[in-house]
Each structure stands twice: as structure tokens, then as C-alpha cells.
Design a protein around this motif. Sequence first.
Motif, PDB file in Angstrom:
ATOM      1  N   ARG A   1     -18.871  33.573  24.686  1.00  0.00           N
ATOM      2  CA  ARG A   1     -20.042  33.624  23.801  1.00  0.00           C
ATOM      3  C   ARG A   1     -20.804  34.931  23.969  1.00  0.00           C
ATOM      4  O   ARG A   1     -21.346  35.479  23.007  1.00  0.00           O
ATOM      5  N   SER A   2     -20.818  35.496  25.192  1.00  0.00           N
ATOM      6  CA  SER A   2     -21.573  36.729  25.436  1.00  0.00           C
ATOM      7  C   SER A   2     -20.889  37.955  24.833  1.00  0.00           C
ATOM      8  O   SER A   2     -21.562  38.931  24.487  1.00  0.00           O
TER       9      SER A   2
ATOM     10  N   ILE B   1     -19.446  30.511  28.249  1.00  0.00           N
ATOM     11  CA  ILE B   1     -20.576  31.446  28.253  1.00  0.00           C
ATOM     12  C   ILE B   1     -20.073  32.887  28.209  1.00  0.00           C
ATOM     13  O   ILE B   1     -20.663  33.749  27.524  1.00  0.00           O
TER      14      ILE B   1
ATOM     15  N   GLU C   1     -20.450  34.450  15.097  1.00  0.00           N
ATOM     16  CA  GLU C   1     -21.114  33.372  15.835  1.00  0.00           C
ATOM     17  C   GLU C   1     -21.144  32.075  15.036  1.00  0.00           C
ATOM     18  O   GLU C   1     -20.821  31.000  15.531  1.00  0.00           O
TER      19      GLU C   1
ATOM     20  N   ASP D   1     -31.241  30.576  25.659  1.00  0.00           N
ATOM     21  CA  ASP D   1     -30.988  30.939  24.258  1.00  0.00           C
ATOM     22  C   ASP D   1     -29.542  30.642  23.863  1.00  0.00           C
ATOM     23  O   ASP D   1     -29.278  30.163  22.750  1.00  0.00           O
ATOM     24  N   THR D   2     -28.605  30.907  24.765  1.00  0.00           N
ATOM     25  CA  THR D   2     -27.198  30.627  24.476  1.00  0.00           C
ATOM     26  C   THR D   2     -26.959  29.137  24.291  1.00  0.00           C
ATOM     27  O   THR D   2     -26.235  28.717  23.373  1.00  0.00           O
ATOM     28  N   CYS D   3     -27.579  28.320  25.146  1.00  0.00           N
ATOM     29  CA  CYS D   3     -27.391  26.871  25.047  1.00  0.00           C
ATOM     30  C   CYS D   3     -28.067  26.296  23.804  1.00  0.00           C
ATOM     31  O   CYS D   3     -27.566  25.342  23.199  1.00  0.00           O
TER      32      CYS D   3
ATOM     33  N   GLN E   1     -28.243  27.643  20.957  1.00  0.00           N
ATOM     34  CA  GLN E   1     -27.398  27.932  19.802  1.00  0.00           C
ATOM     35  C   GLN E   1     -26.087  27.144  19.828  1.00  0.00           C
ATOM     36  O   GLN E   1     -25.245  27.322  18.951  1.00  0.00           O
ATOM     37  N   SER E   2     -25.924  26.303  20.834  1.00  0.00           N
ATOM     38  CA  SER E   2     -24.699  25.506  20.957  1.00  0.00           C
ATOM     39  C   SER E   2     -24.907  24.149  20.292  1.00  0.00           C
ATOM     40  O   SER E   2     -26.040  23.731  20.033  1.00  0.00           O
TER      41      SER E   2
ATOM     42  N   TRP F   1     -17.497  25.832  22.036  1.00  0.00           N
ATOM     43  CA  TRP F   1     -18.141  24.862  22.908  1.00  0.00           C
ATOM     44  C   TRP F   1     -17.399  23.536  22.984  1.00  0.00           C
ATOM     45  O   TRP F   1     -17.822  22.626  23.716  1.00  0.00           O
TER      46      TRP F   1
ATOM     47  N   SER G   1     -18.704  29.126  16.752  1.00  0.00           N
ATOM     48  CA  SER G   1     -19.570  28.629  17.830  1.00  0.00           C
ATOM     49  C   SER G   1     -19.186  27.209  18.239  1.00  0.00           C
ATOM     50  O   SER G   1     -19.047  26.900  19.435  1.00  0.00           O
TER      51      SER G   1
ATOM     52  N   ASP H   1     -21.949  39.033  16.744  1.00  0.00           N
ATOM     53  CA  ASP H   1     -22.887  38.149  16.064  1.00  0.00           C
ATOM     54  C   ASP H   1     -22.356  37.682  14.714  1.00  0.00           C
ATOM     55  O   ASP H   1     -22.715  36.598  14.232  1.00  0.00           O
TER      56      ASP H   1
END
Length: 607
Positions: free
Chosen positions: A321-322, A318, A329, A99-101, A103-104, A337, A333, A326
Motif C-alpha cells: 500500500r505504501s 502495508i 489506490e 490514515d492507511t487503515c 482507507q482500507s 487488503w 485497495s 495513488d
Amino acid sequence: MNAKLLPSSSFGWFCFGICASASLFKFGSFIPGFYLIAFSVSVLCLSIIFVFPPLFPKRWERRIRSFAIASFVFILFADTGQVSLPRQPKPWFRSILIDTCKQSPLSPLEQRIVIGLVTGSTKEIPKYFKEIAKESGILHLFAASGLHLGIFIGSIQFFGNLIFAKRRWISILLSLALGWYYLYLLNFPVSFVRAYCFAFFTLLSSIFYRKIAVSDLLIISSAGIAFYLFSDFLSIGFLLSFGAVFGIFYLKPCLDQILMPNSHSFIKENFTLTIVCSLCSFPVLVNYFHSYSFGGIWINFCLVPLAGILLPCIYMTIFIRSILPDQLEGFVSDWIWTPTSYFLSLFLQFFQFLSTRGRGFQFWEEFTDSFVLYSLILIFFTWSVYRYNLHQKTIVKWILSILLISFFPLVYFYPHSGNLPVFIQKGKGYFSITIRDQFFLYGNCSTYKRLELPNTKDKIQTILFESESCLQTVLRLKKKHGIQNTIWYDKLTSPFQPVLEKDGIQIQSALPLGHTITSELSLLRFDGNPKEIQSLLRSLHEIKRKNTKENWKGILVLDFPPWKKKEAKEWITYQKLLGISNAWEIFIVEDHFEIPLLHNLTNPNLL
């Protein structure tokens, strides 16, 4: 101090006893009554040691006692019935990472590579990329290895030392705790466990201002894996991991003394590190896979340092990002990255450039035993030169330098049948494959096209075909070339079978043509006839059930008429819905059949 192979401490000898017992159980567990024999011998040895007067000097008496007690403890308490299963990352951790990737701003390929790097799972990366990485010798970058854990703990140590400059023991304990949690998330892969044991004992001893001998470090780590993860003890991953570390501990100091001893440059350190790791992994790879990537030496020399920059960027991205709210984000974002995206694109460009320039991949069918023996002799000769200070003698230094420099070129250019002689002929409604002395003829034969056997190094001894339309062609070739064996895979049971059998044509009807191309490959052809779909699916399932080898591969070639090409592509898209196992790879004969198939057949380790 020159490294010794035997342990230096009493606890090291205790662990050495566990390793020795585990090795015996690995090789002797198939012998009936082996557990009872091992238990009886262990009790007898303990009785002799504790009941009778000392038989050895006091120093060795203590070591032998520790060794015997460890063997007895292992036999009583170790779980030697473990089943070796693939160790996959925790599902929830993998889901969060995916899910994190997603959104990248990374591309789908880059996302999968990031997931593969973090989880240490080669299943995350695309299959074609995995095959190229195999031949390039860098697949270890996408497997959970000591490199990953070393970079992870090293990154935490770096920032921890900045924050706790006067209390560095806090950063050590913090890095060990987070390293353990990372190990837990990846479900304790053997190479990660080995690396964590190294980090644990090394960092813990630094807190108490003590040093641990490298022999003790290796043996204690091996004993921990043997006792708690017996199924992974002496596995391929275990041997590759410990082999590389053995080279770093025992061979690298010798190369450092021979090659520019007064230099401590990064290029020299990286070069000697790459050479010793390549040399010590050579016997394991050649023995198990009969193949080796010689180009992987210089590819690793270039890419491993870049991976050492890329991985910390991924971990840091990561982590940020964690903990990012929100609400922020969408705004930051892309900025978060950016470093990872830059170094990842640089890594992929270098990888593509280097892998296409020369992977130097070789596969051997014979002579591998001599290669393994030669490499082992060279490894222990290099160790003994450093162990006994022989590297200070000029003649020994020159001999060792020549042996090390010439080893890889000599093995690479050694005469061998590296690639299987594969010949592919293709036409409308048929194709043929020739491997060694067998000629496989798939599909229908046209009366207007005169088919001939290819010119091969070995004389073709067997013709295998599946269509009755090829009978005339096969009989002509059989008579012209003196073919000894001819096999017809007849699905419909021809009424001419008795006559054909008199002419030396064997009839097979149980399984279709190609169910056994080699011991590791099955190849079937399907022409799209809807009446034969159920029969085909049953054959695919039956062939998969009978082939239990781990490296077995099935290939289904769709040779549909031109007006059914859309349906052929749907077979690839909906393979799972059709009930076809993932062990089968589907090709369309016109689109991408010949080159991928030739690539697979000439490199059986990729199957």
C-alpha cells in the motif's frame, strides 16, 4: 551442548559484570551514599586484582578481571538516573498507519487491532477487548514483543533468500537494517530491543560461520539494556521477555527429550513452546499481579500460530500500500487488503470462541509467595535435569513429567479466596455494594422499602452511607446486627451531629462516600443535581490527585432521574469537555452498571 547458565566467553563475563552491577543499583539506589560505596568497592576490587599476585586459576582470573572492569565501567559511565516512561511509537509513523487503515475496507475494530499489532501498543485496542485479552493470556500479541520482530525479520529473510539465493549475507544485512528501523519507529521497547539483540548476534555470527552460546546471548543482550536503557532493566516487560526466552533456551530441550523424543511435528513443537513460556512467565505474573490466565495456555497454543500468519500479511499489505501509486489506490485497495481481512476475521472468530469457552483466569489475595517459589523450583529442576543428562533415567523422567503435568491444575484448584465477595443491591434512587466486611449504601432510602444486609461469608463490621434519609435504616441495622462502625458522609453538616456521634455514628465531610472503596478503587454516585456539579468535579479532581497508584481506578455512577437519562449519556460522550480525567470511568446505573462493576471488583488486576 547442554546449556550453561554462566557465560562462556570473556566478553560474556564482561557483560555479566554489567548485569550484576545494574542489578545492585536497581535494588540499592535508595540507600544513601550507595553510589560512593559501589565506586569504592569497585576500585578496591580492581586494585586487588591488578596489584596483588593471582589468587585464582588463570582461567578464572581472566573472567574475574573482565567482571571487575565491567562493574567499574558501568559505575562510571552508565546513566542510572533514567526515568521509566511509556515508550510510544513515533507520532508520524502512527499517523501514517492510521490514515492507511482508514482507507482500507476493514471495520473500525479491525483497524484498531491492526494498528495495535503493528505498533505493539495495547493503547490502540478497545478497552473491553484489552480486558478480555488480559484474562485470556494473549495480551502479549498486542504488545511490542520478540514475536513481532521475529516474524518481521523472518519475513524479510524469506524473500531476501529468494532474491539473493547465492548471496544470503545481503538478505541478512537487509533484514537487520530494516529491523533496526522498525525498532526505531516503535521507540525502542525493551522486549523489541532484546529480540533485536538476539537476531543481530545470531545472524551476524552465521555470516562468519560461528555459533554463540545461549548464555552469552542472554547476558550480552541484558547488559546492553542495562547500560543504555537502565530504566527498563528488570522491569515487568524485561522479566517477562527474558523469562519466556529462558524457557525456550533452557527448558524446551528437556521437554523435547521427554515428550516423544523422535517426533519433530509442528503440534509437538508448539505444545512444548507454549508450556515452557507459560511456566517461565508464571512467577512474574503471579508476583506482580497476583493473577494468572490458565486458559491462556491452550488459547496461546491455538492463536500464536495464527498470529504468525496474520502478521506477515499485515506487513506485506502495508508495504504494498505504501509503494502503490495513488492512481491505482481506488481500483486495487480492496484486493490488497483481502488476505489481511480474511486472516484477521479468522483470528477474531477463534479468539471469541476460545475466550468464551474458558479463560481460566484466577486472582489470589494470598498464597502467591508459595506459588512463585514452587514455580521457580520447578523451572530450575527442569533445567538441571537436562543440564546433567538426568532425563535419560526413567524415574527422573516420570517424576518431572508428573510435576509438569500437575503444576497448573494444582495451582488452579488450590483453595483460595480468588474473588472478592461482592454483593450489589439496586433500587430506585439507591444502590449498595458489599465488599468483605464493609457495606456501602449510596443514594436515598425509602421508608416503604425495608433494606437488609446481605448474607456474606465475613460478618459486616462497617456501614458507610451518604444520605440523611438512611439514618433510620442504618440505626436499625446497627442495633439488629451489632455493627461496630457506622460512618455518615454528610455534605451539609447536620445539626444532629453531636447526638449521632453519641450513638456511635462517625461524621465525615471532607470527601464523598466511596473515595476509597479499596486501595485501588474509588466509586462515586451522582444524582444529576445541577447545584452539586462543581462540588462533584472538585471531588473527582481531588481524589485523582491523592491516588497516585498506577493501577488505581475511579468509577462514577450516574443515577439520574428517568427524565434526565439523555443528560446522563451526554456525560459519557463529553467526559473530557467536562474536565473529568480518563482515569474515571462513567456508568449509567440502569444501563450497564452492575455487570461491569462486578467484573472489575472481582478482577482487581483489570482496574
